[in-house]
Design an enzyme around this catalytic site. Structure first.
Site, PDB file in Angstrom:
ATOM      1  CG  ASP A  19       7.579  32.419  56.360  1.00 43.34           C
ATOM      2  OD1 ASP A  19       7.818  31.811  55.296  1.00 43.34           O
ATOM      3  OD2 ASP A  19       7.506  31.860  57.455  1.00 43.34           O
ATOM      4  CG  ASP A  41       1.771  28.254  52.106  1.00 47.37           C
ATOM      5  OD1 ASP A  41       1.555  27.317  51.296  1.00 47.37           O
ATOM      6  OD2 ASP A  41       1.757  28.093  53.333  1.00 47.37           O
ATOM      7  CD  GLU A  71       4.475  24.560  52.637  1.00 52.32           C
ATOM      8  OE1 GLU A  71       3.695  23.691  53.064  1.00 52.32           O
ATOM      9  OE2 GLU A  71       4.754  25.606  53.264  1.00 52.32           O
TER      10      GLU A  71
END
Length: 178
Positions: A19, A41, A71
């Site tokens: 993540d 990200d 994202e």
């Protein structure tokens, strides 16, 4: 290695997911270690940089059978919620272009949530989420689900969110248990 060991022996499907991979190199490292999914990200970068870098991660991940989450927009920090909530909301036209250009498997969208503990009352943009979920052709992810409230999370799922991240709630529960 310990996560991979137990994932391979699990009786249910398990994904090893990185993540908020903070760099191209970190995502490649995770893929080399056997992660089945990475979240790259680059949301703080320009649209062009984000899309270009994410597209490269997608090529590498897909070559080894892994999926990619990215994202678009920017989910900020709960401590700055009142000041930054509206600054990075995901735009529908950009989301459509981004998914087409990058080939991501799922998209984390900014619809009014924040990472960490909220300073202020969470307010989600359900109309925006509804438009995104009807138009964007990949599953949508909600980051910053912790502290958002059960009612908001249930409505977000009904409105099209297919994965919710709850790290702060899990981390706080773990600290309390210790």
């Amino acid at each position: 290695p310990i996560m991979k060991y137990y994932a391979e022996r699990a009786k249910v499907p398990v994904a090893l997911h990185l993540d908020h991979g903070s760099s191209f190199e970190r995502c490649v490292q995770a893929l080399r270690l056997g992660f089945t999914s990475v979240m790259y990200d680059a949301s703080a970068k320009s649209f062009e940089e984000n899309a270009e870098e994410t597209k490269e991660i997608v090529k590498i991940a897909h070559a080894v059978g892994a999926s990619v989450e990215a994202e678009l927009g920017h989910v900020g920090q709960g401590a700055e919620y009142e000041e930054t909530r509206d600054a990075g909301l995901t735009k529908l036209e950009e989301a459509l272009k981004y998914v087409e250009e990058t080939g991501v498997d799922c998209l984390a969208v900014a619809v009014g949530t924040s990472h960490g503990v909220y300073k202020g009352e969470p307010h989600l943009e359900f109309e925006l989420l509804d438009h995104l979920s009807k138009e964007v052709p990949v599953p949508l992810v909600l980051h910053g689900g912790s502290g958002t409230g059960d009612e908001n999370l249930a409505k977000a799922v009904r409105t099209g969110i297919q994965k919710v991240n709850l790290n702060t709630d899990v981390s706080e529960a773990g600290k309390q248990a210790l």
